[in-house]
Design an enzyme around this catalytic site. Structure first.
Site, mmCIF file in Angstrom:
data_model
loop_
_atom_site.group_PDB
_atom_site.id
_atom_site.type_symbol
_atom_site.label_atom_id
_atom_site.label_comp_id
_atom_site.label_asym_id
_atom_site.label_seq_id
_atom_site.Cartn_x
_atom_site.Cartn_y
_atom_site.Cartn_z
ATOM 1 N N GLY A 10 0.826 -1.207 0.000
ATOM 2 C CA GLY A 10 0.000 0.000 0.000
ATOM 3 C C GLY A 10 0.854 1.248 0.000
ATOM 4 N N ILE A 11 0.677 2.079 -1.027
ATOM 5 C CA ILE A 11 1.470 3.307 -1.112
ATOM 6 C C ILE A 11 0.546 4.502 -1.305
ATOM 7 C CG2 ILE A 11 1.948 3.252 -3.596
ATOM 8 C CD1 ILE A 11 4.930 4.008 -2.767
ATOM 9 N N GLY A 16 2.768 6.318 1.052
ATOM 10 C CA GLY A 16 3.568 7.312 0.336
ATOM 11 C C GLY A 16 4.424 8.126 1.293
ATOM 12 N N LYS A 105 -5.302 -0.347 12.860
ATOM 13 C CA LYS A 105 -5.904 -0.519 14.193
ATOM 14 C C LYS A 105 -7.062 -1.512 14.187
ATOM 15 C CE LYS A 105 -7.810 3.358 12.233
ATOM 16 N NZ LYS A 105 -7.160 4.290 11.287
ATOM 17 N N GLU A 190 -14.007 11.346 5.790
ATOM 18 C CA GLU A 190 -14.207 10.547 4.584
ATOM 19 C C GLU A 190 -15.594 10.818 3.993
ATOM 20 O OE1 GLU A 190 -11.925 8.648 3.320
ATOM 21 O OE2 GLU A 190 -10.478 8.563 4.976
ATOM 22 N N LYS A 205 -8.788 1.773 18.540
ATOM 23 C CA LYS A 205 -7.548 2.256 19.162
ATOM 24 C C LYS A 205 -7.582 2.056 20.676
ATOM 25 C CE LYS A 205 -7.170 5.689 15.484
ATOM 26 N NZ LYS A 205 -7.394 7.100 15.116
#
Length: 437
Positions: A10-11, A16, A105, A190, A205
């Site tokens: 995953g980037i 990234g 998480k 989102e 969390k």
């Protein structure tokens, strides 16, 4: 020395950021780790994006399983999120003898027991600092820095989206719906904000914090979770008038009966430092019996803040990957055979102070009836305010602050109050925490 080879799954935003920071600070990181660390393979569905970020300097693939089974990869960094394919990839990496670093998480909260057991059996490390509070090193602080302490409680603002929304509601007097739209426009929320605004992200969390604080296995399904989507701006304003701020808190406490594990909007005295954490920032307050209260503050999300925690884990794994497994820091702070399966208390059994707002007809005897109902259930009143009715109206708001009582007693009292003929609609109830003891 031979470099440690990292496979990045995953980037996107965090991936990234991880690639950028690790590349930019490569020499400094190698000095700390004692040997070079290099991301040598990247997996992402968006091959064009991956190639653009890596500029052709590493191998890029859309097959994540090819990386977790690659014999040349030493550490797998899982940053794809979710808990279905991520679980399969992490378990496959462990099966192939890879150490794992993750910021996931939900994966740890829901499947941590299985993952840690597999890692222990295989003798590899699963590191997850970035899974809680972004760039704040809270896992390391509780697990290692406070190792001398019996942790009494942990309370945290551990979701930046909800903290931004509550800060804007308080400062601008706007409704939840209006601020949510602004948060989405600014990129804090989102398109589907459910996990954030309903408290689920914070609860994931909190489960991890409880695990390392008390040495208990993951039991996410037993957490009490209440979000902020139904919170009225009126209650934020009344709280402000009374000297309190409303924050979405994750709270876990240990008592003789078991462990509290709850996420909900909470009134905090405005003089507390944590009450003044605004915007998208995070803060975690940890109370140890020896050290007392300690506060950890910083960016809870974002590309480079979270990458900071991811890379710190990579460095830790690099330093200790060849050490005997018994000499490593345990995943949940306590040695695996020392975990205790303490019961998670249902919300009805927790004790808290409360804020109540009720709408009542402006007539004699209402307050007497309400105070009688509370007194009959051993609920002591700390303060009470009755607002004047608006011109032309015959109804007024009554705000009550109580001393600490058991939730089930408050449930019974609210049911009785709502049964009074003079009470209009439902009673609003919010928890209150001093966070000083």
């Amino acid at each position: 020395m031979k470099p440690i080879n990292v496979g990045l799954l995953g980037i996107g935003t965090v991936g990234g950021g991880t690639y950028t920071v690790l590349t930019r600070n490569q020499e400094e990181i190698a000095r700390r780790a004692g040997r070079p660390i290099a991301i040598t393979r990247v997996a992402d569905r968006n091959l064009e994006l991956a190639k653009q970020i890596t500029q052709g300097k590493v191998e890029v693939t859309d097959d994540a399983f090819a990386i977790v089974t690659d014999p040349n990869i030493d550490i797998v960094v899982e940053l794809i999120g979710g808990y279905t394919i991520a679980r399969e990839l992490v378990l496959k990496a462990i099966e192939n003898g890879k150490h794992v670093v993750t910021a996931n998480k939900a994966l740890i909260a829901l499947h941590g027991n299985e993952i840690f057991a597999a890692a222990q059996k295989k003798g590899v490390i699963v590191a997850f600092e970035a899974a809680v509070a972004g760039g704040i090193p809270i896992i390391k602080a509780v697990r290692e820095g406070l190792a001398a302490n019996r942790i009494e409680w942990i309370a945290g603002i551990i979701n930046g989206t909800t903290n931004f929304i509550l800060s804007e509601m308080r400062e601008k007097g706007l409704t939840f719906a209006d601020v949510l739209k602004e948060a989405q426009r600014l990129g804090y929320a989102e398109a589907d904000p459910t996990f954030d605004v309903e408290g689920i992200d914070a609860a994931h969390k909190l489960m991890i914090l409880a695990g390392i604080g008390f040495g208990i296995p993951m039991q996410f399904d037993k957490a009490f979770v209440q979000g902020i989507s139904t919170l009225d701006a009126l209650d934020i304003r009344y709280a402000e008038e009374l000297g309190y701020r409303v924050k979405l808190l994750g709270i876990t406490k240990r008592s003789d009966k078991g462990v509290e594990l709850r996420v909900h909007p909470t009134l905090i005295p405005e003089k507390r430092l944590i009450a003044n954490v605004n915007g998208a920032m995070n803060a975690v307050l940890v109370k140890g019996d020896a050290v007392g209260p300690t506060l950890y503050y910083g960016a809870g999300a974002g590309a480079e803040p979270t990458a900071s925690a991811v890379i710190a884990d990579i460095v830790d794994v690099t330093r200790t990957h060849s050490a005997d497994a018994l000499q490593r820091v345990p995943h949940l702070a306590f040695q695996p055979d020392q975990l205790v399966d303490l019961p998670i208390l249902p919300i009805s059994e927790i004790s808290s102070a409360y804020y109540l707002r009720l709408r009542a007809l402006d007539k004699a005897g209402v307050l007497a009836d309400v105070t009688r109902i509370l007194g009959d259930r051993d609920i002591s009143i700390d303060a009470m305010i009755q607002k004047e009715p608006q011109e032309g109206e015959d109804q007024a708001d009554i705000i009550i602050l109580t001393h600490v009582t058991v939730e089930k007693n408050m449930d019974a009292a609210i049911a009785a109050i709502e049964g009074l003929s003079a009470i209009v609609g439902k009673v609003t109830r919010l928890h209150m925490e001093e966070l000083s003891r």
